[in-house]
Design a protein around this motif. Structure first.
Motif, mmCIF file in Angstrom:
data_model
loop_
_atom_site.group_PDB
_atom_site.id
_atom_site.type_symbol
_atom_site.label_atom_id
_atom_site.label_comp_id
_atom_site.label_asym_id
_atom_site.label_seq_id
_atom_site.Cartn_x
_atom_site.Cartn_y
_atom_site.Cartn_z
ATOM 1 N N GLN A 273 6.319 12.919 -13.183
ATOM 2 C CA GLN A 273 7.051 12.941 -12.054
ATOM 3 C C GLN A 273 5.882 12.390 -10.819
ATOM 4 N N GLU A 274 4.878 12.569 -11.263
ATOM 5 C CA GLU A 274 3.620 12.245 -10.342
ATOM 6 C C GLU A 274 4.080 10.536 -10.123
ATOM 7 N N HIS A 275 4.248 9.800 -11.038
ATOM 8 C CA HIS A 275 4.435 8.434 -10.934
ATOM 9 C C HIS A 275 5.564 8.122 -10.180
ATOM 10 N N ILE A 276 6.675 8.872 -10.297
ATOM 11 C CA ILE A 276 7.907 8.565 -9.389
ATOM 12 C C ILE A 276 7.509 9.077 -7.817
ATOM 13 N N LYS A 277 6.629 10.034 -7.687
ATOM 14 C CA LYS A 277 6.385 10.365 -6.393
ATOM 15 C C LYS A 277 5.553 9.153 -5.739
ATOM 16 N N ASN A 278 4.691 8.681 -6.544
ATOM 17 C CA ASN A 278 3.846 7.487 -5.994
ATOM 18 C C ASN A 278 4.702 6.421 -5.636
ATOM 19 N N VAL A 279 5.691 5.952 -6.713
ATOM 20 C CA VAL A 279 6.631 4.896 -6.220
ATOM 21 C C VAL A 279 7.555 5.031 -5.042
ATOM 22 N N VAL A 280 7.890 6.316 -4.798
ATOM 23 C CA VAL A 280 8.522 6.656 -3.758
ATOM 24 C C VAL A 280 7.776 6.426 -2.546
ATOM 25 N N VAL A 281 6.642 6.923 -2.412
ATOM 26 C CA VAL A 281 5.764 6.755 -1.208
ATOM 27 C C VAL A 281 5.615 5.371 -0.829
ATOM 28 N N LEU A 282 5.345 4.484 -2.017
ATOM 29 C CA LEU A 282 5.304 3.072 -1.717
ATOM 30 C C LEU A 282 6.390 2.305 -1.106
ATOM 31 N N ASN A 283 7.728 2.904 -1.668
ATOM 32 C CA ASN A 283 8.825 2.134 -1.442
ATOM 33 C C ASN A 283 9.080 2.327 -0.001
ATOM 34 N N LYS A 284 8.630 3.717 0.603
ATOM 35 C CA LYS A 284 8.999 3.963 1.827
ATOM 36 C C LYS A 284 7.993 3.102 2.920
ATOM 37 N N LYS A 285 6.940 3.072 2.287
ATOM 38 C CA LYS A 285 6.050 2.183 3.249
ATOM 39 C C LYS A 285 6.728 0.644 3.481
ATOM 40 N N GLY A 286 7.144 0.134 2.318
ATOM 41 C CA GLY A 286 7.687 -1.017 2.028
ATOM 42 C C GLY A 286 9.078 -1.301 3.027
ATOM 43 N N LYS A 287 9.772 -0.126 2.994
ATOM 44 C CA LYS A 287 11.044 -0.150 3.660
ATOM 45 C C LYS A 287 10.660 -0.217 5.273
ATOM 46 N N GLU A 288 9.543 0.450 5.571
ATOM 47 C CA GLU A 288 9.153 0.546 7.137
ATOM 48 C C GLU A 288 8.668 -0.746 7.577
ATOM 49 N N TYR A 289 8.071 -1.498 6.728
ATOM 50 C CA TYR A 289 7.329 -2.729 7.004
ATOM 51 C C TYR A 289 8.616 -3.587 7.444
ATOM 52 N N ILE A 290 9.648 -3.532 6.335
ATOM 53 C CA ILE A 290 10.741 -4.527 6.542
ATOM 54 C C ILE A 290 11.545 -4.149 7.792
ATOM 55 N N TYR A 291 11.847 -2.658 7.758
ATOM 56 C CA TYR A 291 12.537 -2.429 9.153
ATOM 57 C C TYR A 291 11.953 -3.102 10.577
ATOM 58 N N ASN A 292 10.522 -2.785 10.446
ATOM 59 C CA ASN A 292 9.832 -3.186 11.589
ATOM 60 C C ASN A 292 9.824 -4.849 11.957
ATOM 61 N N GLU A 293 9.685 -5.680 10.723
ATOM 62 C CA GLU A 293 9.733 -6.948 10.857
ATOM 63 C C GLU A 293 11.141 -7.470 11.186
ATOM 64 N N VAL A 294 12.127 -7.038 10.689
ATOM 65 C CA VAL A 294 13.562 -7.103 10.962
ATOM 66 C C VAL A 294 14.110 -6.922 12.180
ATOM 67 N N GLU A 295 13.607 -5.914 12.777
ATOM 68 C CA GLU A 295 13.631 -5.506 13.971
ATOM 69 C C GLU A 295 13.104 -6.541 15.242
ATOM 70 N N LYS A 296 11.651 -7.020 14.771
ATOM 71 C CA LYS A 296 11.061 -8.015 15.524
ATOM 72 C C LYS A 296 12.101 -9.270 15.579
ATOM 73 N N LEU A 297 12.747 -9.655 14.562
ATOM 74 C CA LEU A 297 13.543 -10.711 14.460
ATOM 75 C C LEU A 297 14.730 -10.558 15.318
ATOM 76 N N GLY A 298 15.175 -9.543 15.836
ATOM 77 C CA GLY A 298 16.266 -8.845 16.593
ATOM 78 C C GLY A 298 17.810 -8.940 15.421
ATOM 79 N N LEU A 299 17.410 -8.688 14.276
ATOM 80 C CA LEU A 299 18.343 -8.681 13.543
ATOM 81 C C LEU A 299 18.872 -7.122 13.111
ATOM 82 N N GLU A 300 20.120 -6.964 12.888
ATOM 83 C CA GLU A 300 20.696 -5.567 12.737
ATOM 84 C C GLU A 300 20.509 -5.334 11.031
ATOM 85 N N TYR A 301 20.431 -4.246 10.946
ATOM 86 C CA TYR A 301 20.108 -3.644 9.478
ATOM 87 C C TYR A 301 20.956 -2.232 9.290
ATOM 88 N N VAL A 302 20.950 -1.787 7.996
ATOM 89 C CA VAL A 302 21.435 -0.744 7.667
ATOM 90 C C VAL A 302 20.408 0.137 7.078
#
Ligand SMILES: Cc1ncc(COP(=O)(O)O)c(C=O)c1O
Length: 365
Positions: A273-302
């Protein structure tokens, strides 16, 4: 020449095959380019647990013999993980097969399944393949489930309610309060399948399905090794349910439905489950990066509780096609509600950057 079409059952000709995310090798072949980025099937870009992969050595020794028919040792690990009895579990070749087994056991041509829309298309395809149906109940405008509408759609012929939490393709999630209130009002003989394919990525208040099963005998939960565990090609998923329900499913389950590689590797994967925890942390970072970039582009997202997200890009099909030409595979789902969206799986840091750059290019931003 045999006219095969004349031999099939009525209704089969109306079905079309499931279209999976485009494989990298296929696009490489078509475009003659390398370095393709696939963000189309909600796979885990970081791969499986090294401990699970090390178990491949054990599998090599088993390759000549049939696998264990009832996935005993894998079920033992799953049972320990969920703190349930081994007889509460059945394993399948992906959760796709679990859905099919459930439908084969309990769904008849005069009963139906219900599911919120949009959701996982296999809920419908597999039901229709068994000469039954899945009726879609529209979600709210923000794609949250409208439990009132769902309850109103239930009638004496409703056998299943299929609820993905978090949901694919929207990434939305419902809370335990909403779910408990729904379960309290649902007739007891309607079977509720909580499809928790992406639950490892969820944050906040969501139903504790295995615990709630003690209260609701009609509730069952389905999980997969294809997403957070990074083992999509192994094809392994499982169902936790009432013992009698499991034993009925076992009457129609094909022998050896879960191959030995899957049994051996997944038994190790669930312990890490340590592996899963690491994957989840990395996924969250990736998600926030995409949120941020998409917001800069003025796009809506869910906002998403999973490892993929919907982005409103205008002409979704056109953007999907243009991105393909740039070597980035995302998903266009279309239908009534998603014409203007693409669904993108959250990738590695580098893959996410490639995706954003391609999106900027395609949208001339
Ligand atoms: C909600 C949901 N359920 C089930 C599945 C099937 O997963 P698998 O058959 O790989 O376990 C998927 C796959 O994308 C999914 O999104």
């Amino acid at each position: 020449m045999i006219d095969y079409k004349s031999l099939v059952w009525e209704g089969l000709l109306d079905l079309s095959a499931y279209v999976p995310g485009k494989p990298v090798k296929e696009l490489e072949r078509e475009l003659g380019i390398k370095n393709i980025v696939k963000l189309a099937s909600n796979e885990n870009p970081y791969g499986a647990s090294p401990k699970a992969l090390a178990a491949i050595k054990e599998y090599e020794k088993e390759i000549t013999r049939y696998p264990i028919g009832d996935s005993f040792y894998l079920r033992e690990e799953i049972a320990a993980f969920h703190n349930v009895d081994i007889d509460n579990i059945v394993c399948g070749a992906g959760s796709d097969e679990i859905i099919q087994l459930l439908y084969m056991a309990f769904l008849t041509s005069d009963t139906h399944a219900l599911a919120p829309s949009p959701s996982f298309s296999e809920y419908e395809l597999l039901a229709r393949g068994l000469k039954s149906s899945c009726r879609w109940v529209e979600t709210n405008e923000d794609f949250s489930i409208n439990f009132e509408n769902l309850l109103n759609a239930v009638n004496a012929k409703t056998r299943f309610i299929m609820l993905a939490n978090p949901n694919n393709p929207t990434g939305t999630m419902f809370s335990s309060t909403e779910f408990i209130s729904f379960m309290d009002r649902l007739p007891e003989n309607v079977l509720v399948v909580l499809d928790e394919a992406y639950i490892e990525f969820a944050e906040g208040d969501f139903p504790d399905a295995v615990n709630l099963m003690k209260k609701y005998n009609n509730l069952m939960t389905m999980r997969t090794f294809s997403k957070a565990y990074g083992l999509a090609s192994i094809r392994c998923g499982y169902l936790v349910a009432d013992k009698e329900c499991i034993s009925l499913i076992n009457r129609i389950r094909p022998p050896f439905n879960v191959n030995a590689a899957a049994q051996i590797i997944c038994a190790e994967a669930i312990k890490d489950q340590e592996h899963i925890k690491n994957v989840v942390v990395l996924n969250k970072k990736g998600k926030e990066y995409i949120y941020n970039e998409v917001e800069k582009l003025g796009l809506e997202y869910v906002k998403t509780h999973a490892n993929f997200m919907l982005i409103k890009v205008g002409d979704g099909k056109k953007v999907f096609d243009e991105m393909l030409k740039l070597g980035v595979i995302v998903r266009f789902l279309g239908g009534k509600r998603l014409q203007e969206y693409i669904r993108v799986s959250i990738g590695t840091e580098q893959e996410n950057q490639v995706f954003i750059n391609a999106l900027k290019k395609v949208l001339n931003k």
